[in-house]
Design an enzyme around this catalytic site. Structure first.
Site, PDB file in Angstrom:
ATOM      1  N   HIS A  83       1.744   4.859  -2.547  1.00  0.00           N
ATOM      2  CA  HIS A  83       1.867   6.307  -2.281  1.00  0.00           C
ATOM      3  C   HIS A  83       3.205   6.826  -2.784  1.00  0.00           C
ATOM      4  O   HIS A  83       3.272   7.908  -3.377  1.00  0.00           O
ATOM      5  CB  HIS A  83       1.752   6.591  -0.777  1.00  0.00           C
ATOM      6  CG  HIS A  83       0.373   6.456  -0.208  1.00  0.00           C
ATOM      7  ND1 HIS A  83      -0.754   6.960  -0.807  1.00  0.00           N
ATOM      8  CD2 HIS A  83      -0.063   5.865   0.937  1.00  0.00           C
ATOM      9  CE1 HIS A  83      -1.822   6.686  -0.087  1.00  0.00           C
ATOM     10  NE2 HIS A  83      -1.435   6.017   0.980  1.00  0.00           N
ATOM     11  N   HIS A 114      -5.505   7.511  -2.079  1.00  0.00           N
ATOM     12  CA  HIS A 114      -6.372   6.429  -1.616  1.00  0.00           C
ATOM     13  C   HIS A 114      -7.495   6.171  -2.619  1.00  0.00           C
ATOM     14  O   HIS A 114      -7.920   7.048  -3.340  1.00  0.00           O
ATOM     15  CB  HIS A 114      -6.935   6.771  -0.236  1.00  0.00           C
ATOM     16  CG  HIS A 114      -5.928   6.592   0.849  1.00  0.00           C
ATOM     17  ND1 HIS A 114      -5.933   7.321   2.012  1.00  0.00           N
ATOM     18  CD2 HIS A 114      -4.864   5.760   0.941  1.00  0.00           C
ATOM     19  CE1 HIS A 114      -4.928   6.945   2.783  1.00  0.00           C
ATOM     20  NE2 HIS A 114      -4.259   5.984   2.150  1.00  0.00           N
ATOM     21  N   HIS A 172       0.833  -1.213   0.000  1.00  0.00           N
ATOM     22  CA  HIS A 172       0.000   0.000   0.000  1.00  0.00           C
ATOM     23  C   HIS A 172       0.863   1.257   0.000  1.00  0.00           C
ATOM     24  O   HIS A 172       0.691   2.162  -0.816  1.00  0.00           O
ATOM     25  CB  HIS A 172      -0.908  -0.003   1.234  1.00  0.00           C
ATOM     26  CG  HIS A 172      -1.735   1.240   1.406  1.00  0.00           C
ATOM     27  ND1 HIS A 172      -3.056   1.319   1.023  1.00  0.00           N
ATOM     28  CD2 HIS A 172      -1.435   2.475   1.927  1.00  0.00           C
ATOM     29  CE1 HIS A 172      -3.523   2.549   1.284  1.00  0.00           C
ATOM     30  NE2 HIS A 172      -2.562   3.257   1.840  1.00  0.00           N
ATOM     31  N   GLU A 173       1.823   1.314   0.916  1.00  0.00           N
ATOM     32  CA  GLU A 173       2.623   2.548   1.052  1.00  0.00           C
ATOM     33  C   GLU A 173       3.500   2.786  -0.174  1.00  0.00           C
ATOM     34  O   GLU A 173       3.739   3.935  -0.561  1.00  0.00           O
ATOM     35  CB  GLU A 173       3.477   2.482   2.316  1.00  0.00           C
ATOM     36  CG  GLU A 173       2.692   2.386   3.612  1.00  0.00           C
ATOM     37  CD  GLU A 173       1.690   3.508   3.828  1.00  0.00           C
ATOM     38  OE1 GLU A 173       0.670   3.286   4.495  1.00  0.00           O
ATOM     39  OE2 GLU A 173       1.895   4.624   3.295  1.00  0.00           O
TER      40      GLU A 173
END
Lengths: 136, 201
Positions: free
Chosen positions: B131, B137, B127-128
């Site tokens: 980013h 998101h 997930h990170e």
């Protein structure tokens, strides 16, 4: 600490997930605009941390369930595809307490999450034929 | 999927990225391998490459575990709650809360982990990294870029939503021949969202 999946984390180190501060938000189930609830300011801090309440409202939050909080709850419910009621219903608060990424969902007041089927209007102007395309 | 304001991305001349770990964390090879698996998932669908280097000061991406206030004005909060955060390109900072119980699950895709009060490290890393590449998101619940992760869950497979977003920024991996498998009923039920049924890669 880091633990292999099959192992059991030593009980003394298991920090009980039910003990974390956010779980106290479940006590606000059913709360709605127009009333005042002890400790509601902490939930406002939560929503501000993730961008639902602009930083311009920095400073001491009150325990009033005001329009600032109502708007934040509605945007949160929209982002997480919950019923958009503005009320702190059970499903909304159950979503709030789930562990998450620290990055905000809303940046500069713009909720990027709910872009969903965002359309882009692209127009190529200039010498040639004028094209106008919409990208979904 | 969504992006940071202005849709920042790594510039064309910086697509072969390096990453390093904060030496103060003294991480084991086992922990570091979790991150290389997570990077590989994004490398598979983009032209980007990720190479681990030892020098924490010269890499493109900086990975560290920290407690509480750690200098970026976004303090961590102890077990559960906020797990990690990462900064938009080309900043490259990737911070995880060292007070979590991190599970280093084995190879393989989505699933469950044995300890409900713990968090799957690879799921958070995938997930990170989204980013770090410029994704914000997503509201598609089954996607990697969805903001929350249930404890006890392992969610590492990129969905269509994640791949469409990252390929909007960088294009496809010319060597990627991955097929998008039709979602299993449970996945389909979980992934159905506004942008249509996301599928897992």
């Amino acid at each position: 600490g880091f633990y292999p999946n099959s192992s059991v984390v030593p009980p003394e180190l298991i920090r009980n997930a039910t003990g974390n501060l956010w779980n106290s938000f479940l006590n606000f189930t059913g709360c709605h605009a127009g009333n005042k609830y002890d400790g509601l300011y902490k939930l406002k801090q939560y929503f501000q941390h993730f961008g639902y309440i602009p930083e311009t409202f920095s400073g001491n939050f009150t325990d009033d369930f005001d329009d600032i909080l109502k708007n934040a709850v509605e945007m949160y419910q929209r982002n997480f595809r919950l019923n958009v009621t503005g009320v702190l219903d059970e499903l909304t608060l159950k979503q709030v307490v789930i562990p998450r990424c620290g990055n905000p969902d809303v940046v500069n007041g713009t909720s990027t999450m709910h872009s969903g089927r965002r359309t882009y209007e692209v127009s190529f102007s200039g010498g040639g034929q004028r094209f106008h395309a919409v990208k979904r | 999927y969504s992006f940071f304001p202005g849709e920042p991305r790594w510039p064309r001349h910086r697509r072969d990225l390096t990453y390093a770990f904060n030496p103060r964390n003294m991480l084991t090879e086992e922990v570091k391998t979790v991150f290389s698996r997570a990077f590989a998932r994004w490398a598979e669908v983009t032209p980007l490459t990720f190479t681990r280097v030892e020098s924490f000061s010269n890499s493109d991406i900086f990975i560290g575990f920290y407690s509480g206030e750690h200098g970026d004005g976004e303090p961590f909060d102890g077990p559960m709650r906020t797990l990690a955060h990462a900064f938009s390109p080309p900043t490259g900072h990737f911070h995880l809360d060292r007070e979590e119980n991190w599970i280093i699950s084995g190879e393989g895709g989505d699933g469950v982990i044995s300890v409900p009060e713990a968090v799957d490290l690879e799921s958070v890393a995938v997930h990170e990294i989204g980013h770090l590449l410029g994704l914000g998101h997503s509201s598609v619940e089954g996607s990697i870029m969805y903001p929350t992760i249930m404890t006890g869950k392992r969610k590492v497979d990129l969905t269509t939503d994640d791949v469409e977003g990252v390929q909007y920024l960088y294009g496809e991996n010319p060597n990627f021949n991955g097929s998008i498998s039709p979602p299993s009923p449970s996945t389909q039920q979980r992934d159905t969202g506004e942008s249509g049924d996301a599928s897992r890669i």
